[in-house]
Design a protein around this motif. Structure first.
Motif, PDB file in Angstrom:
ATOM      1  N   TRP A 290       0.836  -1.198   0.000  1.00 55.44           N
ATOM      2  CA  TRP A 290       0.000   0.000   0.000  1.00 55.44           C
ATOM      3  C   TRP A 290       0.874   1.251   0.000  1.00 55.44           C
ATOM      4  N   ALA A 291       1.925   1.195   0.776  1.00 54.15           N
ATOM      5  CA  ALA A 291       2.825   2.338   0.875  1.00 54.15           C
ATOM      6  C   ALA A 291       3.456   2.656  -0.476  1.00 54.15           C
ATOM      7  N   HIS A 292       3.924   1.616  -1.152  1.00 57.34           N
ATOM      8  CA  HIS A 292       4.520   1.845  -2.469  1.00 57.34           C
ATOM      9  C   HIS A 292       3.505   2.398  -3.453  1.00 57.34           C
ATOM     10  N   ALA A 293       2.270   1.870  -3.372  1.00 50.96           N
ATOM     11  CA  ALA A 293       1.244   2.286  -4.326  1.00 50.96           C
ATOM     12  C   ALA A 293       0.793   3.728  -4.094  1.00 50.96           C
ATOM     13  N   ASN A 294       0.831   4.172  -2.862  1.00 52.85           N
ATOM     14  CA  ASN A 294       0.241   5.473  -2.532  1.00 52.85           C
ATOM     15  C   ASN A 294       1.221   6.540  -2.069  1.00 52.85           C
ATOM     16  N   MET A 295       2.495   6.203  -2.021  1.00 52.22           N
ATOM     17  CA  MET A 295       3.430   7.179  -1.482  1.00 52.22           C
ATOM     18  C   MET A 295       3.460   8.467  -2.292  1.00 52.22           C
ATOM     19  N   GLN A 296       3.456   8.338  -3.611  1.00 53.37           N
ATOM     20  CA  GLN A 296       3.549   9.546  -4.428  1.00 53.37           C
ATOM     21  C   GLN A 296       2.404  10.502  -4.122  1.00 53.37           C
ATOM     22  N   GLN A 297       1.205   9.938  -4.003  1.00 49.74           N
ATOM     23  CA  GLN A 297       0.046  10.753  -3.674  1.00 49.74           C
ATOM     24  C   GLN A 297       0.209  11.423  -2.311  1.00 49.74           C
ATOM     25  N   ILE A 298       0.686  10.650  -1.356  1.00 52.53           N
ATOM     26  CA  ILE A 298       0.866  11.187  -0.007  1.00 52.53           C
ATOM     27  C   ILE A 298       1.920  12.287   0.020  1.00 52.53           C
ATOM     28  N   LEU A 299       3.003  12.066  -0.697  1.00 52.27           N
ATOM     29  CA  LEU A 299       4.049  13.092  -0.735  1.00 52.27           C
ATOM     30  C   LEU A 299       3.541  14.365  -1.410  1.00 52.27           C
ATOM     31  N   THR A 300       2.750  14.177  -2.454  1.00 56.03           N
ATOM     32  CA  THR A 300       2.144  15.337  -3.119  1.00 56.03           C
ATOM     33  C   THR A 300       1.226  16.080  -2.162  1.00 56.03           C
ATOM     34  N   ASN A 301       0.365  15.343  -1.495  1.00 55.21           N
ATOM     35  CA  ASN A 301      -0.527  15.955  -0.511  1.00 55.21           C
ATOM     36  C   ASN A 301       0.269  16.735   0.524  1.00 55.21           C
ATOM     37  N   ARG A 302       1.312  16.092   1.002  1.00 53.09           N
ATOM     38  CA  ARG A 302       2.101  16.694   2.072  1.00 53.09           C
ATOM     39  C   ARG A 302       2.744  17.995   1.618  1.00 53.09           C
ATOM     40  N   SER A 303       3.244  17.991   0.379  1.00 52.91           N
ATOM     41  CA  SER A 303       3.941  19.184  -0.109  1.00 52.91           C
ATOM     42  C   SER A 303       2.961  20.331  -0.364  1.00 52.91           C
ATOM     43  N   ARG A 304       1.712  19.987  -0.675  1.00 61.09           N
ATOM     44  CA  ARG A 304       0.725  21.037  -0.938  1.00 61.09           C
ATOM     45  C   ARG A 304       0.135  21.598   0.348  1.00 61.09           C
ATOM     46  N   PHE A 305       0.333  20.882   1.441  1.00 60.24           N
ATOM     47  CA  PHE A 305      -0.328  21.245   2.689  1.00 60.24           C
ATOM     48  C   PHE A 305       0.394  22.387   3.385  1.00 60.24           C
ATOM     49  N   LYS A 306      -0.278  23.535   3.441  1.00 62.73           N
ATOM     50  CA  LYS A 306       0.314  24.686   4.120  1.00 62.73           C
ATOM     51  C   LYS A 306      -0.685  25.255   5.128  1.00 62.73           C
ATOM     52  N   ARG A 307      -0.213  25.533   6.314  1.00 64.72           N
ATOM     53  CA  ARG A 307      -1.067  26.209   7.300  1.00 64.72           C
ATOM     54  C   ARG A 307      -0.260  27.255   8.040  1.00 64.72           C
TER      55      ARG A 307
END
Lengths: 117, 117
Positions: free
Chosen positions: B100-117
């Motif tokens: 699951w991690a391999h399949a979804n890491m790119q999405q998670i990293l993208t989410n993380r980089s877009r996340f600003k607060r």
DNA sequence: CAGGATCCCCTCTGATACTG
DNA sequence: CAGTATCAGAGGGGATCCTG
């Protein structure tokens, strides 16, 4: 062989670092069962988590895109949390771990109590 | 609803506390791939783990009965580690997380980089 | 109500040195 | 070879107080 050695390059590490958070897994489980929830509902359901750590956990999950945070511009403030599609996709994995844990805990506790060095 | 609130009573917590260890998961994965291994083989395969933490991780896994430790009374010392049946039973869960991690890491990293607060 | 900010403890972790 | 012992630093986590 795959390289698991450092956190940034290793997807498994990245995911496990979330799982390893003391509370994030519980947040996902609770949201998976209850659906949409407010901050204090989560707080009550999870029990002994501090407000600070619950906030930190929610931010991490939100950053990863596993939960969505919806703010209602009212007074008093109202904020609702729920799993995203990605979070829902991840949920079964946690359930498998949870099932395995329930099925094998007694054995593990017995092993642990017998283990002396 | 189930009570996840304290570590001693909660099987999920008990198991996750092992998963959350920085190295235990890697030990299980490596032993799952390589079978029987000696201390220094594990050390080389896992890479940047310190000897101390590798020892601590191995002890925890041994205490839980996920790995077996076999000592050969020779000089120089020889110690071999391998998964027990319980450990082998647990291995697929880690593989699912890994997949699951391999399949979804790119999405998670993208989410993380877009996340600003 | 939902959290941000602080303070502080305490465990986890790594480096180093030593041993059967 | 396969660890153990010791020490010091970093960071996780809780308690408390404060705010829009």
């Amino acid at each position: 062989m795959k390289d698991f050695s450092n956190t940034e390059n290793c997807p498994v590490r990245n995911v496990l670092d979330r799982l390893s958070d003391k509370w994030t897994t519980l947040v996902i489980l609770v949201l998976g069962e209850q659906g949409k929830m407010r901050f204090n509902e989560l707080h009550k359901n999870i029990g002994d988590v501090s407000e600070k750590m619950l906030t930190v956990s929610l931010r991490k999950l939100e950053a990863d895109g596993l939960i969505a945070r919806q703010v209602f511009p009212v007074i008093p403030p109202r904020v609702e949390y729920q799993l995203t599609d990605l979070g829902k996709d991840f949920l079964p994995l946690i359930h498998r771990i949870s099932d395995w844990a329930h099925a094998n805990m007694q054995q593990i506790l017995t092993n642990r109590s017998r283990f002396k060095r």
